[in-house]
Write a protein that holds these residues in place. Structure first.
Motif, mmCIF file in Angstrom:
data_model
loop_
_atom_site.group_PDB
_atom_site.id
_atom_site.type_symbol
_atom_site.label_atom_id
_atom_site.label_comp_id
_atom_site.label_asym_id
_atom_site.label_seq_id
_atom_site.Cartn_x
_atom_site.Cartn_y
_atom_site.Cartn_z
ATOM 1 N N SER A 184 5.534 -1.060 14.924
ATOM 2 C CA SER A 184 6.480 -1.087 13.809
ATOM 3 C C SER A 184 7.069 -2.469 13.644
ATOM 4 O O SER A 184 7.078 -3.286 14.580
ATOM 5 C CB SER A 184 7.609 -0.077 14.036
ATOM 6 N N ALA A 198 9.486 -6.685 6.728
ATOM 7 C CA ALA A 198 8.528 -6.307 5.698
ATOM 8 C C ALA A 198 9.251 -6.239 4.349
ATOM 9 O O ALA A 198 10.420 -5.864 4.287
ATOM 10 C CB ALA A 198 7.885 -4.961 6.017
ATOM 11 N N ILE A 257 3.060 -3.958 0.256
ATOM 12 C CA ILE A 257 4.077 -4.318 1.237
ATOM 13 C C ILE A 257 3.502 -5.418 2.123
ATOM 14 O O ILE A 257 2.394 -5.288 2.639
ATOM 15 C CB ILE A 257 4.480 -3.111 2.115
ATOM 16 N N ALA A 316 4.015 -6.903 5.508
ATOM 17 C CA ALA A 316 4.672 -6.679 6.796
ATOM 18 C C ALA A 316 4.280 -7.799 7.746
ATOM 19 O O ALA A 316 3.090 -8.041 7.973
ATOM 20 C CB ALA A 316 4.257 -5.333 7.367
ATOM 21 N N ALA A 338 -0.417 4.064 7.549
ATOM 22 C CA ALA A 338 0.900 3.473 7.774
ATOM 23 C C ALA A 338 1.954 4.290 7.055
ATOM 24 O O ALA A 338 1.670 4.977 6.061
ATOM 25 C CB ALA A 338 0.931 2.025 7.304
ATOM 26 N N VAL A 393 5.922 3.881 5.456
ATOM 27 C CA VAL A 393 6.862 2.858 5.012
ATOM 28 C C VAL A 393 8.187 3.520 4.647
ATOM 29 O O VAL A 393 8.205 4.535 3.943
ATOM 30 C CB VAL A 393 6.312 2.085 3.801
ATOM 31 N N ILE A 446 0.022 -3.990 3.286
ATOM 32 C CA ILE A 446 -0.001 -2.522 3.291
ATOM 33 C C ILE A 446 -0.048 -2.036 1.853
ATOM 34 O O ILE A 446 0.804 -2.399 1.036
ATOM 35 C CB ILE A 446 1.240 -1.940 3.999
ATOM 36 N N VAL A 484 7.924 -0.733 8.410
ATOM 37 C CA VAL A 484 6.539 -0.275 8.372
ATOM 38 C C VAL A 484 6.106 0.120 9.777
ATOM 39 O O VAL A 484 6.329 -0.626 10.733
ATOM 40 C CB VAL A 484 5.604 -1.381 7.822
#
Length: 350
Positions: free
Chosen positions: A50, A54, A254, A256, A272, A274, A322, A340
């Protein structure tokens, strides 16, 4: 004493009967639950990686004009949603309409000039034929005077005049042929439409038309209008300088920034999850679309220079893109913070 002992035993047995059975189950279930939780964390340790570094990203298109001039009309406002091809603003068209009129006038003038050249070229053919006829006549006349001079029936002066007429006729023929060559060089083969002067005028007219069309600036993509402060009537637009930004709404991802130590088991395609700081409780499903080709510091304006004596190793961050798999219930705005979590056991290794 025996009565007192019997009373104590009776009290103890009554107390044992009053103890609820659920207390015994609770005493047994708590250690079991702790064991199960510990086993779960032991089995899943290292599976999920994690980061809270992000952010939501969207493509942003800076819109500029290809011609210069003052803004005459504005058709959009800040945060307005627009479609591709929709008119954003218009530059004053009057100078470009004048330029188009001038180009059309030049095209007509070029057509007249070509017609004159064609007429002149046709006239030179007649001049050549006339000069050739005059030369033939002068040569025949000179031959007669030459024969008469040999017989003594004419004077040297008349002979010289006949010779001079031949030389003048030859000179006129040479001039006529030179004029024809010049007229032919000014005209290209293939008809009136292929003449260089007309082609140059046509190109100038097409450029004037293109410049006039470019005074209307349209949206290059679907999106939302942003940074439109400079888009005011009367402001001067400079060619190539952005006047407004379109934040594209059809492409959201996204970015990250994971630690380099988290990438060992990360692959493209892994699922993933989010979460967004702006929308507590809202979660979005996605997947790893790509892993950056370099760390963030590597692509910075001033990359770190570690060839020094007091170097300290710092864990680097790598951008991981992502993609969101399905539309979210709330709009995703560019720059929103996100958390994330990537499941490194899900998906297929690629």
């Amino acid at each position: 004493m025996s009565d007192m002992a019997m009373t104590a035993d009776a009290v103890e047995m009554a107390a044992e009967r009053k103890t609820p059975k659920w207390r015994n189950w609770l005493m047994l279930s708590v250690p079991l639950l702790l064991a199960l939780v510990g086993g779960y964390f032991w089995l899943t340790s290292g599976r999920y990686v994690s980061t809270d570094n992000a952010y939501v990203q969207q493509d942003k298109v800076s819109v500029s004009a290809e011609v210069s001039g003052p803004v005459a009309e504005v058709f959009v406002r800040e945060n307005q949603r627009v479609k591709k091809g929709e008119l954003l603003f218009r530059i004053d068209q009057r100078p470009y309409r004048i330029a188009l009129a001038q180009a059309e006038a030049q095209m007509k003038a070029a057509s007249v000039e070509v017609t004159q050249l064609q007429t002149r070229s046709a006239g030179t053919d007649a001049d050549i034929r006339g000069a050739e006829s005059n030369l033939g006549y002068a040569q025949r006349n000179f031959a007669r005077y030459s024969e008469l001079l040999d017989r003594g029936f004419t004077t040297r002066r008349q002979y010289d005049d006949a010779l001079h007429d031949v030389e003048e006729a030859r000179e006129r023929l040479a001039n006529a042929r030179a004029s024809a060559a010049n007229a032919g060089a000014a005209l290209a083969s293939g008809g009136t439409s292929n003449q260089p002067a007309i082609e140059a005028a046509r190109v100038a007219r097409e450029k004037a038309l293109l410049d006039l069309k470019r005074t209307e600036i349209r949206a290059p993509a679907d999106g939302i209008v942003a940074q439109s402060d400079r888009l005011q009537v009367g402001n001067t637009v400079v060619s190539g300088v952005p006047m407004v930004t379109i934040v594209r709404s059809d492409d959201i991802w996204i970015e990250a920034n994971y630690k380099e130590t988290d990438l060992a088991k990360m692959y493209v395609g892994q699922p993933a999850e989010v979460e967004f700081d702006a929308y507590p409780g809202m979660k979005a499903k996605g997947h790893v679309a790509s892993i950056g080709a370099g760390t963030g510091s590597e692509f910075s304006v001033l990359p770190a220079q570690n060839a020094t004596g007091n170097w300290v190793k710092v864990t680097q961050r790598v951008p991981v893109r992502i993609r969101i798999d399905a539309p979210t219930s709330r709009p995703l705005l560019a720059g929103l913070s996100a958390d994330v979590t990537v499941d490194t056991k899900g998906g297929a290794e690629r």
